[in-house]
Design a protein around this motif. Structure first.
Motif, short mmCIF file in Angstrom:
data_model
loop_
_atom_site.label_atom_id
_atom_site.label_comp_id
_atom_site.label_asym_id
_atom_site.label_seq_id
_atom_site.Cartn_x
_atom_site.Cartn_y
_atom_site.Cartn_z
N VAL A 75 9.34 -6.26 -3.78
CA VAL A 75 10.21 -7.00 -4.50
C VAL A 75 9.59 -7.54 -5.88
CG1 VAL A 75 11.32 -7.69 -2.30
CG2 VAL A 75 9.33 -9.18 -3.04
N GLY A 76 8.05 -7.28 -5.85
CA GLY A 76 7.47 -7.80 -7.17
C GLY A 76 6.23 -7.37 -7.37
N THR A 77 5.56 -7.88 -8.39
CA THR A 77 4.04 -7.65 -8.63
C THR A 77 3.27 -8.88 -9.14
OG1 THR A 77 4.32 -7.27 -11.00
CG2 THR A 77 4.41 -5.31 -9.42
N LEU A 78 2.22 -9.03 -8.87
CA LEU A 78 1.05 -10.10 -9.12
C LEU A 78 -0.10 -9.68 -9.50
CD1 LEU A 78 0.70 -13.21 -8.86
CD2 LEU A 78 -0.12 -12.92 -6.77
N TRP A 79 -0.54 -10.30 -10.71
CA TRP A 79 -1.91 -9.86 -11.33
C TRP A 79 -2.52 -11.30 -11.59
CZ3 TRP A 79 -2.46 -8.00 -17.13
CH2 TRP A 79 -3.85 -7.93 -17.44
#
Length: 154
Positions: A75-79
């Protein structure tokens, strides 16, 4: 509406090219107006900054790249960068077809949990002043302004 739950899993090398393209486009859209750049210039700057910060993609030391998954669906990405004393969110993105369902909040809460688990007691981020949706989310999660940059067109 209750906040859904997401799990963070490390981004694979195969997922990185799509992430990099989305990151560059999103960042370019934000920095173009903020820095007075044309769309082409902003995209060029965005790719250069990404290459500088993530020279080894998802294997870059002190850079944590995750895919946020809910019920088995990405559902998404994170950095998050852990290069500095305090972890810094470089990017959080909810997939276009998943927006408005609470996943931005869920990803940020998962980020906070992950940072606590790693022994950190704070998390920093930057948000462009014209991003009212993100500002509202961060305010509601208890983030406070620690610095502010302003500009006036002449």
């Amino acid at each position: 509406m209750s906040t859904p739950t997401v799990e963070l899993r490390p981004m694979t090398a195969g997922e990185y090219p799509e992430f990099k393209e989305q990151l560059a486009t999103t960042f370019a859209t934000a920095i173009g107006p903020a820095r007075g750049l044309t769309a082409e210039e902003a995209l060029k700057v965005s790719y250069a900054e990404t290459e500088k910060l993530l020279p080894d993609g998802p294997d870059t030391e002190q850079q944590l790249l995750w895919i946020a998954v809910a019920d088995g669906v990405p559902v998404g990405t994170l950095w998050i960068s852990t290069r500095a004393r305090m972890p810094f969110v470089y990017g959080v993105e909810v997939a276009a077809d998943q927006r408005g369902k609470g996943y931005g909040r869920a990803i940020m809460l998962a980020a906070e949990d992950e940072c606590r688990r790693r022994g950190y007691d704070a998390l920093e981020l930057n948000v462009f002043g014209d991003n009212a949706t993100a500002i509202g989310l961060y305010d509601s999660l208890g983030y406070v302004v620690t610095s502010q940059q302003m500009r006036k067109s002449l």
